[in-house]
Motif scaffolding. Structure first.
Motif, PDB file in Angstrom:
ATOM      1  N   GLY A 269      68.960  24.122   1.962  1.00 51.41           N
ATOM      2  CA  GLY A 269      70.204  24.856   2.138  1.00 51.41           C
ATOM      3  C   GLY A 269      70.537  25.766   0.969  1.00 51.41           C
ATOM      4  N   LEU A 270      69.600  25.911   0.039  1.00 47.67           N
ATOM      5  CA  LEU A 270      69.849  26.722  -1.150  1.00 47.67           C
ATOM      6  C   LEU A 270      69.001  27.986  -1.124  1.00 47.67           C
ATOM      7  CD1 LEU A 270      69.961  23.861  -3.813  1.00 47.67           C
ATOM      8  CD2 LEU A 270      71.823  24.817  -2.447  1.00 47.67           C
ATOM      9  N   SER A 271      69.201  28.835  -2.109  1.00 53.12           N
ATOM     10  CA  SER A 271      68.497  30.116  -2.152  1.00 53.12           C
ATOM     11  C   SER A 271      67.024  29.938  -2.506  1.00 53.12           C
ATOM     12  CB  SER A 271      69.150  31.028  -3.196  1.00 53.12           C
ATOM     13  OG  SER A 271      68.949  30.510  -4.513  1.00 53.12           O
ATOM     14  N   ALA A 272      66.244  30.943  -2.187  1.00 48.88           N
ATOM     15  CA  ALA A 272      64.828  30.936  -2.555  1.00 48.88           C
ATOM     16  C   ALA A 272      64.670  30.883  -4.069  1.00 48.88           C
ATOM     17  CB  ALA A 272      64.135  32.164  -1.984  1.00 48.88           C
ATOM     18  N   ALA A 273      65.588  31.492  -4.800  1.00 47.13           N
ATOM     19  CA  ALA A 273      65.510  31.497  -6.258  1.00 47.13           C
ATOM     20  C   ALA A 273      65.663  30.088  -6.818  1.00 47.13           C
ATOM     21  CB  ALA A 273      66.577  32.416  -6.844  1.00 47.13           C
ATOM     22  N   VAL A 274      66.580  29.304  -6.250  1.00 51.15           N
ATOM     23  CA  VAL A 274      66.749  27.927  -6.708  1.00 51.15           C
ATOM     24  C   VAL A 274      65.538  27.093  -6.310  1.00 51.15           C
ATOM     25  CG1 VAL A 274      68.133  25.825  -6.463  1.00 51.15           C
ATOM     26  CG2 VAL A 274      69.266  28.047  -6.693  1.00 51.15           C
ATOM     27  N   ARG A 275      65.040  27.300  -5.107  1.00 55.30           N
ATOM     28  CA  ARG A 275      63.864  26.547  -4.658  1.00 55.30           C
ATOM     29  C   ARG A 275      62.653  26.829  -5.542  1.00 55.30           C
ATOM     30  NH1 ARG A 275      61.254  26.655   1.489  1.00 55.30           N
ATOM     31  NH2 ARG A 275      59.230  25.711   0.980  1.00 55.30           N
ATOM     32  N   ASN A 276      62.346  28.089  -5.745  1.00 53.19           N
ATOM     33  CA  ASN A 276      61.140  28.445  -6.503  1.00 53.19           C
ATOM     34  C   ASN A 276      61.262  28.067  -7.973  1.00 53.19           C
ATOM     35  OD1 ASN A 276      59.982  29.522  -4.180  1.00 53.19           O
ATOM     36  ND2 ASN A 276      60.780  31.574  -4.584  1.00 53.19           N
ATOM     37  N   ASN A 277      62.385  28.414  -8.584  1.00 51.79           N
ATOM     38  CA  ASN A 277      62.537  28.179 -10.010  1.00 51.79           C
ATOM     39  C   ASN A 277      62.929  26.742 -10.328  1.00 51.79           C
ATOM     40  OD1 ASN A 277      62.118  30.955 -11.227  1.00 51.79           O
ATOM     41  ND2 ASN A 277      63.653  31.404  -9.679  1.00 51.79           N
ATOM     42  N   GLY A 278      63.693  26.116  -9.424  1.00 54.59           N
ATOM     43  CA  GLY A 278      63.978  24.702  -9.603  1.00 54.59           C
ATOM     44  C   GLY A 278      62.716  23.872  -9.502  1.00 54.59           C
ATOM     45  N   GLY A 279      61.862  24.214  -8.540  1.00 56.77           N
ATOM     46  CA  GLY A 279      60.584  23.525  -8.438  1.00 56.77           C
ATOM     47  C   GLY A 279      59.726  23.759  -9.663  1.00 56.77           C
ATOM     48  N   GLY A 280      59.673  25.015 -10.117  1.00 55.41           N
ATOM     49  CA  GLY A 280      58.886  25.324 -11.305  1.00 55.41           C
ATOM     50  C   GLY A 280      59.380  24.589 -12.534  1.00 55.41           C
ATOM     51  N   PHE A 281      60.704  24.458 -12.658  1.00 50.19           N
ATOM     52  CA  PHE A 281      61.263  23.727 -13.800  1.00 50.19           C
ATOM     53  C   PHE A 281      60.877  22.254 -13.742  1.00 50.19           C
ATOM     54  CE2 PHE A 281      64.560  20.980 -15.504  1.00 50.19           C
ATOM     55  CZ  PHE A 281      64.591  21.394 -16.832  1.00 50.19           C
ATOM     56  N   TYR A 282      61.103  21.624 -12.597  1.00 47.53           N
ATOM     57  CA  TYR A 282      60.808  20.190 -12.463  1.00 47.53           C
ATOM     58  C   TYR A 282      59.308  19.905 -12.588  1.00 47.53           C
ATOM     59  CZ  TYR A 282      60.265  15.550 -10.474  1.00 47.53           C
ATOM     60  OH  TYR A 282      59.911  14.233 -10.282  1.00 47.53           O
ATOM     61  N   ASN A 283      58.506  20.675 -11.873  1.00 48.67           N
ATOM     62  CA  ASN A 283      57.071  20.411 -11.834  1.00 48.67           C
ATOM     63  C   ASN A 283      56.446  20.473 -13.220  1.00 48.67           C
ATOM     64  OD1 ASN A 283      57.552  20.368  -9.104  1.00 48.67           O
ATOM     65  ND2 ASN A 283      56.452  22.265  -8.653  1.00 48.67           N
ATOM     66  N   HIS A 284      56.790  21.505 -13.976  1.00 47.67           N
ATOM     67  CA  HIS A 284      56.198  21.647 -15.299  1.00 47.67           C
ATOM     68  C   HIS A 284      56.720  20.593 -16.275  1.00 47.67           C
ATOM     69  CE1 HIS A 284      55.069  25.593 -13.633  1.00 47.67           C
ATOM     70  NE2 HIS A 284      54.071  25.531 -14.505  1.00 47.67           N
ATOM     71  N   SER A 285      57.972  20.198 -16.115  1.00 42.98           N
ATOM     72  CA  SER A 285      58.514  19.147 -16.976  1.00 42.98           C
ATOM     73  C   SER A 285      57.728  17.856 -16.790  1.00 42.98           C
ATOM     74  CB  SER A 285      59.994  18.919 -16.668  1.00 42.98           C
ATOM     75  OG  SER A 285      60.761  20.078 -16.939  1.00 42.98           O
ATOM     76  N   LEU A 286      57.355  17.559 -15.544  1.00 40.81           N
ATOM     77  CA  LEU A 286      56.527  16.384 -15.281  1.00 40.81           C
ATOM     78  C   LEU A 286      55.106  16.577 -15.810  1.00 40.81           C
ATOM     79  CD1 LEU A 286      56.328  14.271 -12.069  1.00 40.81           C
ATOM     80  CD2 LEU A 286      54.230  15.298 -12.945  1.00 40.81           C
ATOM     81  N   TYR A 287      54.561  17.756 -15.591  1.00 40.89           N
ATOM     82  CA  TYR A 287      53.177  18.055 -15.976  1.00 40.89           C
ATOM     83  C   TYR A 287      52.924  17.781 -17.454  1.00 40.89           C
ATOM     84  CZ  TYR A 287      48.990  21.072 -16.562  1.00 40.89           C
ATOM     85  OH  TYR A 287      47.746  21.590 -16.854  1.00 40.89           O
ATOM     86  N   TRP A 288      53.821  18.260 -18.327  1.00 36.71           N
ATOM     87  CA  TRP A 288      53.607  18.053 -19.767  1.00 36.71           C
ATOM     88  C   TRP A 288      53.595  16.574 -20.119  1.00 36.71           C
ATOM     89  CZ3 TRP A 288      51.958  22.526 -20.294  1.00 36.71           C
ATOM     90  CH2 TRP A 288      52.658  23.679 -19.939  1.00 36.71           C
TER      91      TRP A 288
END
Length: 265
Positions: A128-147
């Motif tokens: 229900g959110l914008s593409a910007a939140v989906r793409n960048n929120g995912g990028g923020f979370y995913n990389h935080s886990l990756y490190w």
């Protein structure tokens, strides 16, 4: 307790100026506060990063927008994973790509009414959110886990409850590795491969772009405990188009202690 805020717009009922205190970190956290009755020290930063102080036991009215998500620091130096992952790739990946997702997420949240929500809350309702939140929120979370699931030299192999769960879900560690590697290698284009908790078992899946299993749009949903970035920016300087070599290198760097912590969490 001390809360440190950066104010862009404010209306304070009581304000007292004092001499700045050294060695106070500026926390880039997003707080949307209409009325705050506090019993601890609040340090408010103005736009010039000069602290404005309020004493204990006072009440303040605040209207403010402050960045909520902050680029996490790594637990190791950029060259710590060499020769498997080179320092230049790590530096660009962290300071450019991850930083970009972080900044863009904060910009996407500005004046959205979503300020103050955790990243998990945002992703769980991302449909229900914008593409910007989906793409960048995912990028923020995913990389935080990756490190965090990487460590110099790797950590001991899975054991205890995590190993038991792997054996129950995949029969043995070798089958699990084969399944995880296949998910990483067969993800077409850019994306991620995951090990996740789902209904008291472990599942391997992959997602496109910066999607992840926390999202309500994910084909397979669950809680990630391990993830590998298979975007080319994660490995191209060192491995070019040899994704299999990068995936094998990643496997040698997995921090199984962190994976276990997430599994038990």
């Amino acid at each position: 307790m001390t809360i440190s805020l950066l104010i862009t717009e404010f209306d304070l009922t009581i304000l007292s100026n004092k001499e700045p205190v050294k060695n106070i970190d500026h926390q880039k956290s997003l707080w949307l506060i209409n009325y705050f009755d506090y019993d601890f020290t609040v340090i408010i930063w103005n736009e010039n990063k000069q602290p404005l102080y309020l004493n204990k036991k006072r009440q303040i009215n605040l209207k403010l927008f402050i960045m909520f998500f902050e680029l996490p620091k790594l637990n190791y130096k950029y060259d710590a994973l060499e020769p498997l992952i080179d320092a230049r790739t790590m530096e660009i990946h962290h300071t450019k790509h991850h930083a970009g997702y972080t900044n863009n997420l904060n910009n996407a949240l500005k004046d959205s009414g979503l300020e103050g929500k955790s990243i998990e809350e945002l992703l769980s309702g991302v449909s229900g959110l914008s593409a910007a939140v989906r793409n960048n929120g995912g990028g923020f979370y995913n990389h935080s886990l990756y490190w965090e699931v990487l460590t110099p030299g790797g950590a001991p192999s899975p054991k205890g409850e995590l190993l038991d769960a792997i054996n129950e879900s995949f029969k043995n560690i070798e089958n699990f590795k084969d399944t995880f590697v296949k998910a990483a290698l067969t993800r077409f284009g850019s994306g991620w491969a995951w090990l996740l908790k789902k209904d008291n078992s472990l599942v391997v899946t992959s997602t496109p772009n910066q999607d992840n299993p926390l999202m309500d749009v994910a084909e397979v949903q669950g809680t990630p405990v391990l993830g590998i970035d298979v975007w080319e920016h994660a490995y191209y300087l060192n491995y070019q188009n040899r994704r299999p070599d990068y995936v094998e290198a990643f496997w040698k760097l997995i921090n199984w202690d962190e994976v276990t912590r997430r599994f038990k969490g």
